[in-house]
Design a protein around this motif. Sequence first.
Motif, PDB file in Angstrom:
ATOM      1  N   UNK A 267      29.272  34.820  48.134  1.00  0.00           N
ATOM      2  CA  UNK A 267      29.903  35.687  47.143  1.00  0.00           C
ATOM      3  C   UNK A 267      30.152  34.893  45.865  1.00  0.00           C
ATOM      4  N   UNK A 268      29.922  35.538  44.705  1.00  0.00           N
ATOM      5  CA  UNK A 268      30.262  34.929  43.429  1.00  0.00           C
ATOM      6  C   UNK A 268      31.351  35.766  42.758  1.00  0.00           C
TER       7      UNK A 268
ATOM      8  N   UNK B 215      41.207  31.179  46.283  1.00  0.00           N
ATOM      9  CA  UNK B 215      41.827  30.949  47.589  1.00  0.00           C
ATOM     10  C   UNK B 215      42.243  32.263  48.235  1.00  0.00           C
ATOM     11  N   UNK B 216      42.707  33.210  47.434  1.00  0.00           N
ATOM     12  CA  UNK B 216      43.063  34.522  47.973  1.00  0.00           C
ATOM     13  C   UNK B 216      41.836  35.227  48.525  1.00  0.00           C
ATOM     14  N   UNK B 217      40.718  35.156  47.820  1.00  0.00           N
ATOM     15  CA  UNK B 217      39.487  35.781  48.288  1.00  0.00           C
ATOM     16  C   UNK B 217      39.011  35.154  49.590  1.00  0.00           C
TER      17      UNK B 217
ATOM     18  N   UNK C 171      32.586  31.675  49.191  1.00  0.00           N
ATOM     19  CA  UNK C 171      32.902  32.287  47.901  1.00  0.00           C
ATOM     20  C   UNK C 171      32.859  31.222  46.806  1.00  0.00           C
ATOM     21  N   UNK C 172      32.138  31.515  45.721  1.00  0.00           N
ATOM     22  CA  UNK C 172      32.011  30.602  44.593  1.00  0.00           C
ATOM     23  C   UNK C 172      32.800  31.136  43.405  1.00  0.00           C
TER      24      UNK C 172
ATOM     25  N   UNK D 222      39.105  43.587  48.298  1.00  0.00           N
ATOM     26  CA  UNK D 222      37.727  43.701  47.821  1.00  0.00           C
ATOM     27  C   UNK D 222      36.853  42.578  48.385  1.00  0.00           C
ATOM     28  N   UNK D 223      37.407  41.376  48.466  1.00  0.00           N
ATOM     29  CA  UNK D 223      36.634  40.257  49.010  1.00  0.00           C
ATOM     30  C   UNK D 223      36.286  40.495  50.473  1.00  0.00           C
TER      31      UNK D 223
END
Length: 230
Positions: free
Chosen positions: A192-193, A205-207, A215-216, A182-183
Motif C-alpha cells: 500500500x502507498x 503507524x495507524x495504518x 504500507x509505504x 480505510x487501510x
Amino acid sequence: MGEDNMAKAFRIAFVTIGQTPRIDIVPEMMTDITAGLTDTEVTCQEFGVLDGLSDTELTALHAQDGEHSFATRLKSGDEIVTSKKLTEERLNLILQTIDNQGFNLIVLLCTGTHITPLKNTLVIEAQRIVDATVNALTDDGTLGVILPLERQINDFHERHVFKGKTQLVAASPYAGGDIEKKAAELSDCSFVIMHCMGYSGEMLERARTTCKAPVLLSRRIVSGVIRQMI
C-alpha cells in the motif's frame, strides 16, 4: 576554524500548494533528511501557493464539481480543496521566482502537480519519485492506494500510471479521515502507498495497525531521495 573544518551549506526550498508554515510536514522531513549528517549544514525555507491570499481569493481557487482537484492545508490547519488547474498556474509562477534565489534543491510537497522545467535549480517532484518507486515494486498482485479525497479516486488513473491492478480508498490527512478503517480495506493488496505528502509518520503507524499488507509513506520516500542529494 579552517575552511576544511567548516560545514558545507545546503539550502532547500520546500514548496507547498497550501499555506506555510507546513508544521505538519517540514519538521518531520528535515529530521529524516539530516539525521546523522555532521559535515553539512542543511537549512530550508518554505513557500506556499496560497500564502497571503484573502478569503475571497481562496474561494476563487476552490475546485468546482467534476474538476480535477488538490487537497491541502491552510495555515490554520483547516483543509482546502483547490482547482488543480488554477493551483498549478500559481505554482509555476512561484517556482520561476524561487529559481533565481540560489537554492540547491526545490522540493514540491505534493504528489500530483505538473510543472514547467526550471533553468537554474533541480526540482524534486514528489509525484515522480513516489510513482517510480511504486512501479519498481509492483508485482502481479494488487496495489493499494490511500488518497485524501473521494473525488480523486475517479480521476486517479488520468494522473498516475501504475502497472497492474489498483484498489483505491480515501482518507483525508487534514480533515480527520478514518485512516485505520480505510487501510484495513487494503489488507489483501501486495503493498500500500499513502499517496499524499500530508500523511505523517504517525498516520503511517495507524495504518499499519489495521492493514496486513506492507504500507509505504510518500514523504519518507521523498526524504530518502533528498538525503542522497546532499
